[in-house]
Design an enzyme around this catalytic site. Structure first.
Site, PDB file in Angstrom:
ATOM      1  N   GLU A  72       0.838  -1.201   0.000  1.00 10.45           N
ATOM      2  CA  GLU A  72       0.000   0.000   0.000  1.00 10.45           C
ATOM      3  C   GLU A  72       0.874   1.253   0.000  1.00 10.45           C
ATOM      4  OE1 GLU A  72      -3.518   1.873   2.908  1.00 10.45           O
ATOM      5  OE2 GLU A  72      -2.248   0.217   3.605  1.00 10.45           O
TER       6      GLU A  72
ATOM      7  N   LYS B 211      -9.234   2.492  -2.609  1.00  9.29           N
ATOM      8  CA  LYS B 211      -9.505   1.840  -1.321  1.00  9.29           C
ATOM      9  C   LYS B 211     -10.911   2.203  -0.837  1.00  9.29           C
ATOM     10  CE  LYS B 211      -7.252   1.296   3.231  1.00  9.29           C
ATOM     11  NZ  LYS B 211      -6.068   1.703   4.026  1.00  9.29           N
TER      12      LYS B 211
ATOM     13  N   CYS C  86      -5.444  -3.142   2.199  1.00  6.02           N
ATOM     14  CA  CYS C  86      -5.278  -3.133   3.658  1.00  6.02           C
ATOM     15  C   CYS C  86      -6.601  -3.234   4.420  1.00  6.02           C
ATOM     16  CB  CYS C  86      -4.478  -1.905   4.092  1.00  6.02           C
ATOM     17  SG  CYS C  86      -3.642  -2.126   5.685  1.00  6.02           S
TER      18      CYS C  86
ATOM     19  N   LYS D 173       0.502  -8.728  16.337  1.00  8.75           N
ATOM     20  CA  LYS D 173      -0.261  -8.219  15.182  1.00  8.75           C
ATOM     21  C   LYS D 173      -0.428  -9.285  14.102  1.00  8.75           C
ATOM     22  CE  LYS D 173      -2.321  -4.920  12.816  1.00  8.75           C
ATOM     23  NZ  LYS D 173      -1.681  -3.609  12.580  1.00  8.75           N
TER      24      LYS D 173
ATOM     25  N   GLY E  91      23.024   9.381  27.199  1.00  6.66           N
ATOM     26  CA  GLY E  91      23.570   9.378  28.543  1.00  6.66           C
ATOM     27  C   GLY E  91      23.522   7.967  29.102  1.00  6.66           C
ATOM     28  N   LEU E  92      24.698   7.434  29.435  1.00  4.99           N
ATOM     29  CA  LEU E  92      24.799   6.073  29.986  1.00  4.99           C
ATOM     30  C   LEU E  92      24.944   6.187  31.496  1.00  4.99           C
ATOM     31  CD1 LEU E  92      24.961   3.065  29.144  1.00  4.99           C
ATOM     32  CD2 LEU E  92      27.444   3.329  29.098  1.00  4.99           C
TER      33      LEU E  92
ATOM     34  N   ILE F  93      19.398   0.166  33.923  1.00  4.27           N
ATOM     35  CA  ILE F  93      18.891  -0.804  32.961  1.00  4.27           C
ATOM     36  C   ILE F  93      18.386  -0.147  31.681  1.00  4.27           C
ATOM     37  CG2 ILE F  93      16.598  -0.819  34.026  1.00  4.27           C
ATOM     38  CD1 ILE F  93      18.359  -3.876  32.485  1.00  4.27           C
TER      39      ILE F  93
ATOM     40  N   ASN G   1      15.813  17.596  39.782  1.00  7.67           N
ATOM     41  CA  ASN G   1      15.563  17.829  38.359  1.00  7.67           C
ATOM     42  C   ASN G   1      16.646  18.685  37.719  1.00  7.67           C
ATOM     43  OD1 ASN G   1      13.234  16.312  38.405  1.00  7.67           O
ATOM     44  ND2 ASN G   1      11.862  18.063  38.601  1.00  7.67           N
TER      45      ASN G   1
ATOM     46  N   THR H 262      16.391   7.829  27.069  1.00  4.95           N
ATOM     47  CA  THR H 262      16.423   6.444  27.541  1.00  4.95           C
ATOM     48  C   THR H 262      15.235   6.075  28.426  1.00  4.95           C
ATOM     49  OG1 THR H 262      17.785   7.059  29.453  1.00  4.95           O
ATOM     50  CG2 THR H 262      18.947   6.431  27.443  1.00  4.95           C
TER      51      THR H 262
ATOM     52  N   GLU I 115       7.788   5.047  32.969  1.00  2.00           N
ATOM     53  CA  GLU I 115       8.194   6.358  33.464  1.00  2.00           C
ATOM     54  C   GLU I 115       7.467   7.470  32.704  1.00  2.00           C
ATOM     55  OE1 GLU I 115      12.786   5.054  34.611  1.00  2.00           O
ATOM     56  OE2 GLU I 115      12.362   6.171  32.770  1.00  2.00           O
TER      57      GLU I 115
ATOM     58  N   LYS J  66       3.602  16.596  29.808  1.00  6.15           N
ATOM     59  CA  LYS J  66       4.987  16.193  29.561  1.00  6.15           C
ATOM     60  C   LYS J  66       5.094  15.382  28.276  1.00  6.15           C
ATOM     61  CE  LYS J  66       7.049  15.965  34.189  1.00  6.15           C
ATOM     62  NZ  LYS J  66       7.799  15.098  35.137  1.00  6.15           N
TER      63      LYS J  66
END
Length: 537
Positions: free
Chosen positions: A41, A109, A145, A177, A282-283, A287, A365, A389, A394, A504
């Site tokens: 499509e 369609k 579709c 799906k 940023g590491l 996790i 913050n 990340t 969150e 946010k």
């Protein structure tokens, strides 16, 4: 009769590039003995061009590209290609039959999806006529579709004489799906008795990722062929006496494998299609950043990824050790920038304003915003895109900082719950152990104050994620969520945090969608909103 399936990775608006892919697939198909090539499509324009479709110049360019494509295709091959079409004052999601340098016939369609991530009613008018073509003694019905998700278009094609149903698709991935697609197509086969060739797009387009997995079912609904997921491929379908012959069935990946591949593909295409020279993140030694780094390297290669550790007085030594170990294991460029001096200068500047106030979330913050500023400075200097990340859990409850850890160009884990983050980390380590085990087993923490852990501020992630899934992804009522066994105070707390933090999320970068409802196009709540979820009217 041999039909080829062009499972291609198209890019929105790249008319020349998409046409070149179709031409290449057509040449290969003809060389392999196919007489017809079925494209996905809107393969010519990419899915979805969105408001480009509202521009007359774009529609004219699509028309010109279609006719130019017809002239450049192998002369003996019939090609069915999806494209936008403006006709008699209306716009259509169309599929045209290209033969011998000409645009022979066009199908519009019929059913336009207007929910979830789809808003085709904004752009297109509905078609109302079936299209059946004669090809090598077989009558082929063409639908697009969403047409196959309801009975009427397939029935109209059958009633018009179709013996095989060809379905052009741009069906985006979410968990499970493919099972839904199989079930829907089997319903149409049961109703019509027609075998189905289902061609699907593959690749990332902004927050959507298309998984391919094109397939063929016979007139009894049995799966007889399936192409790989998450990769481009030219598939060949042989018919004998109107029935598709059995061929290779590539299995659908298991949950963690599929999600990891979806994230990698969606991220890689976003970076490469937008011509970023590389990425940085940023590491933290936690996790989420660990999994983000692993996916980024797997998607782009270590040479295009930079990790920056930005320790503060609250950063545990094991966080530094684990960040260094992971960066070394993945062989990425690694930097350390202590934020203490910058943070102190901010605190000094703010001291008159903050006089008499204790250390609290403002200072917490502020540390995140210092880190975000440093990453964006590196991004500006070298052109690399910042990857955030934060995970879906969150993001849902606002456990993130505007202009801090939310600052960046792409939120890779935006639709990945915290519990799924752990599953994916363990899955990745089964391939090769690149994420230090200590990162996986230690309690998660933002490390913005001494002794901080996530669970001081949030319910247990298993509880949070269960409530979030019920409320956000399934739209369950207050009573239905309580019936799942969650405590009333936890449901109230999580749902109110979700609603309160919509502002946010409106400012967050895009990220790969892997669930039935992600934050973004899927869920559009008003920012100014006084509806109370658990209030009985």
């Amino acid at each position: 009769m041999k039909i080829a399936i062009a499972q291609i990775n198209a890019t929105a608006g790249d008319l020349k590039g998409n046409a070149a892919k179709i031409i290449e697939q057509a040449q290969q198909a003809q060389a392999a003995g196919a007489t017809l090539l079925l494209c996905p499509e809107l393969a010519l324009s990419g899915y979805s061009p969105e408001d480009l479709l509202l521009r007359d110049d774009f529609n004219l360019a699509c028309d010109r590209a279609l006719y130019a494509l017809a002239r450049e295709l192998p002369g003996e091959l019939t090609v069915i290609v999806g494209h936008p079409r403006k006709y008699l004052g209306n716009r259509y999601n169309a599929a045209s039959v290209l033969q011998a340098g000409q645009v022979r016939q066009t199908y519009h369609k019929e059913l336009l999806p207007n929910d979830s991530v789809f808003d085709e009613v904004r752009y297109f008018s509905e078609g109302n006529q079936p299209l059946v073509i004669n090809h090598q003694g077989c009558k082929l019905g063409i639908v697009i579709c969403a047409d196959v998700w309801a009975p009427e278009p397939a029935r109209r094609a059958r009633d018009a004489g179709a013996e095989v149903l060809l379905v052009l698709n741009a069906s985006p991935y979410h968990i499970n799906k493919q099972q839904e697609r199989h079930a829907v197509v089997r319903d149409r086969i049961r109703e019509t008795g027609l075998p189905v060739v289902y061609a699907n797009l593959v690749g990332g387009q902004d927050e959507l990722v298309f998984d391919g997995a094109s397939f063929v079912m016979n007139d009894e609904g049995a799966l007889v062929q399936q192409l790989p997921s998450f990769e481009e491929m030219l598939g060949m379908v042989s018919f004998s006496r109107g029935a598709p012959e059995p061929a290779e069935i590539h299995p659908v990946p298991e949950l963690e494998d599929a999600v990891y591949k979806a994230l990698s593909l969606g991220f890689r295409d976003y970076v490469l299609k937008n011509n970023f020279p590389g990425v940085l993140l940023g590491l933290s030694g936690g996790i989420d950043s660990a999994l983000t780094l692993a996916i980024a390297v797997d998607a782009l290669g270590a040479d295009k990824v930079q990790a920056v550790m930005m320790p503060s007085e609250f950063t545990a030594s094991i966080s530094l050790e684990d960040a260094r170990a992971m960066a070394s294991a993945l062989n990425v460029r690694y930097s350390e920038i202590a934020i203490g001096p910058v943070f102190e200068s901010f605190c000094t500047a703010l001291a008159p304003e903050f006089a008499g106030k204790p250390f609290d979330i403002a200072e917490e913050n502020l540390q995140a915003r210092v880190r975000g500023t440093l990453l964006m400075a590196i991004s500006n200097k070298f052109g690399k895109m910042v990857v955030t990340t934060g995970n879906k859990s969150e993001t849902a409850v606002g456990y993130s900082t505007l202009y801090g850890d939310m600052a960046g160009g792409f939120a890779l884990l935006k639709d990945v719950s915290k519990t799924l983050v752990y599953q994916l980390a363990k899955y990745r380590n089964q391939i090769s152990p690149v994420i230090p085990e200590r990162i996986i087993v230690r309690a998660p923490s933002a490390e913005l104050r001494h002794g901080q852990t996530d669970q001081e501020s949030l319910p247990d992630y298993a509880v949070l994620d269960g409530i979030m899934e019920a409320y956000v992804e399934q739209d369950k009522s207050w009573e239905d969520i309580l019936a799942l066994g969650y405590r009333e105070q936890d449901v109230l707390r999580v749902t109110r945090l979700i609603d309160r933090n919509e502002y946010k999320r409106r400012q967050a970068p895009v990220g790969v969608r892997v669930t039935q409802r992600g934050f973004g196009k899927d869920r559009r709540y008003p920012l100014t909103n006084r509806y109370v979820f658990n209030e009985i009217v």
